[in-house]
Design an enzyme around this catalytic site. Structure first.
Site, mmCIF file in Angstrom:
data_model
loop_
_atom_site.group_PDB
_atom_site.id
_atom_site.type_symbol
_atom_site.label_atom_id
_atom_site.label_comp_id
_atom_site.label_asym_id
_atom_site.label_seq_id
_atom_site.Cartn_x
_atom_site.Cartn_y
_atom_site.Cartn_z
ATOM 1 N N SER A 206 14.217 18.176 -34.015
ATOM 2 C CA SER A 206 12.849 17.709 -34.689
ATOM 3 C C SER A 206 11.952 18.777 -33.881
ATOM 4 C CB SER A 206 12.681 16.306 -34.324
ATOM 5 O OG SER A 206 11.486 15.943 -34.815
ATOM 6 N N ASP A 415 14.607 15.224 -45.436
ATOM 7 C CA ASP A 415 14.139 14.847 -44.242
ATOM 8 C C ASP A 415 12.668 14.524 -44.040
ATOM 9 O OD1 ASP A 415 13.314 14.873 -41.428
ATOM 10 O OD2 ASP A 415 14.731 16.362 -41.105
ATOM 11 N N HIS A 444 16.355 12.087 -40.796
ATOM 12 C CA HIS A 444 15.865 13.050 -39.698
ATOM 13 C C HIS A 444 17.074 13.166 -38.604
ATOM 14 C CE1 HIS A 444 12.961 15.307 -37.787
ATOM 15 N NE2 HIS A 444 12.893 14.430 -36.770
#
Length: 481
Positions: A206, A415, A444
């Protein structure tokens, strides 16, 4: 508070491209803080400058953890990790990666080859935490307040300006200009040096993908094997990336709608179209009359958050059902020190890049995004404290194709938090430095923990353990759940 950009750029340039041989570790390892509930980890601290342009000035301590390799014959070096954020701690992350409770923990072959290293980034947790003195009312709004009109955008602007002022006048305000991704990357290199390693490998997820991209751009010759999972674009978590969350939700929501439609016990609809209609019905109803503290804005944000994993679908469907029928809501997990989490997040988001300042501009974008991305677009286009933040002390690091070809990106097609569009931009910026593996799955996080695509997982593990990377980008087909 704006400082000389030229001096900052000079500091960055001097830090790049310098080779360094291994030196003995200077660290003394011991027990981790009491809130790091992982008996397999050991911890230490590394002293770093607060302002790298003045390295002899004030220093702060960065908390570092280690999950040591137990296989000296196969050990290659260290694997630094970052679980994302910004605003998230990473001290416990190596223990989390190795926890067998997850469907896909870190393979033993990777643990054999590396000491897995975690750390709380500067400003977070045990690493000189910052505060903006958030009130409970401000915390309750979290990150995605949803304005239903231009008047509410102006109201949100007043709240955002108040929060920015709190950050600028808090007891940690002196740290505010220096809590940035570039400085965290410099801290990573100080950690590398303290560990006595000539290079580091890296696994970041991320926001951690941007941190890894910045590190390998600033210190290309000190980067070994770099894995970036669920990728932000080359601009990091900037204004564009935040708006792009609305695209991510639109692309991910059909996975949940299919789940709810095939589980009629929740009463949310028997077709994906009916489930989507139920979403807007609940959002409108809760905007008029909140239920158990959940209004329309928080309902939208909660839905977005629980789209991050497939295992969250059951909880999300249960919440929808409770809100629809008046049943009690399931208990929400507590947020550890929400003030620090939200405050450090703001420091990075606002300190890395300039955000638009015009309230009228935000009002126009909110109106446009409400129509284009009706699920949550008005929230992701809304104004926040970054509109009232001091200018960054240095320009963003420009991600490019100079350096060794040692980056492997892995990315889900659907995502919500880091949509594919940003990953493609980062892949293009890296050029031949990178290869990208895409997995036909939602959520994610494309590597390990809850990610079950064997093709993607095996490709990343092979790279980390052997250095073998695909000759070209790879598209991994969907696998049965």
């Amino acid at each position: 508070m704006t400082l000389a950009v030229v001096a900052a750029a000079g500091t960055m340039a001097s830090a790049r491209g310098v080779s360094e041989t291994a030196t003995p570790s200077t660290l003394s390892w011991g027990p981790c803080p009491a809130d790091i509930a992982s008996p397999t980890l050991e911890c230490t601290t590394v002293e770093v400058p607060l302002d790298y342009r003045h390295p002899e000035g004030r220093t702060i301590d960065i908390a570092v953890s280690r999950l040591p390799s137990k296989n000296s014959s196969q050990r290659r070096g260290v694997l630094l990790t970052n679980p994302g954020g910004p605003g998230g701690g990473g001290l416990s992350y190596p223990g989390l990666l190795g926890n067998p409770v997850f469907p896909q923990p870190l393979p033993q072959s990777v643990r054999d080859r590396y000491d897995v290293i975690g750390f709380d980034p500067r400003g977070v947790g045990h690493s000189a935490p910052v505060t903006c003195d958030y009130t409970p009312e401000q915390v309750a709004r979290l990150n995605l307040p949803y304005p239903s009109s231009s008047a509410e955008v102006r109201r949100d602007a007043e709240i955002a300006e108040t929060i920015a002022r709190q950050c600028l006048t808090s007891e940690t305000a002196g740290m505010l200009p220096y809590i940035t991704t570039a400085n965290t990357a410099r801290d990573m290199d100080r950690i590398r040096k303290a560990l006595g390693e000539p290079q580091i490998s890296y696994l970041g997820s991320s926001y951690g993908t941007y941190l890894g991209a910045v590190y390998t751009t600033m210190f290309p010759q000190r980067s070994d094997r770099i894995v970036l999972d669920s990728n932000l674009g080359p601009g990091g978590y900037d204004h564009t990336a935040f708006q792009r969350l609305a695209l991510g939700m639109e692309q991910r929501f059909p996975d949940f709608a299919n789940f709810a439609a095939t589980n009629p016990q929740y009463g949310l609809g028997t077709t994906p179209k009916q489930v989507r209609a139920k979403y807007f019905e609940l959002a409108a109803r809760l905007a008029e009359t909140p239920v158990q503290g959940i209004d329309g804005s928080l309902f939208r944000g909660t839905t977005f958050d629980l789209l991050y994993t497939d295992v969250g679908f059951t909880t999300l469907a249960t919440i929808w059902q409770a809100l629809d029928t008046g049943r009690p809501l399931p208990p929400a997990p507590p947020i550890a020190d929400p003030d620090n989490s939200l405050s450090s997040r703001l420091h990075v988001l606002c300190g890395d890049s300039m955000w638009p300042r015009s309230i009228r501009g935000y009002q126009r974008e909110v109106a446009a995004h409400r129509m284009t991305y009706p699920l949550i677009g008005a929230a992701t286009a809304n104004i926040g404290p970054c509109a009232f933040w001091p200018s960054p002390i240095e320009p963003p690091v420009r991600i490019g194709d100079r350096g060794p070809s040692n980056v492997l990106m892995v990315q889900n097609l659907r995502d919500p938090g880091t949509p594919l569009a940003g990953a493609r931009e980062l892949r293009k910026a890296f050029g031949d430095r990178a290869r990208m593996v895409t997995a036909d799955q939602g959520g994610h996080g494309a590597y390990l923990l809850f990610a079950r695509n064997t093709c993607a997982n095996d490709t990343v593990t092979t790279f980390l353990t052997t250095g073998q990377r695909p000759h070209r980008d790879v598209a991994c087909a969907a696998e049965p759940s």
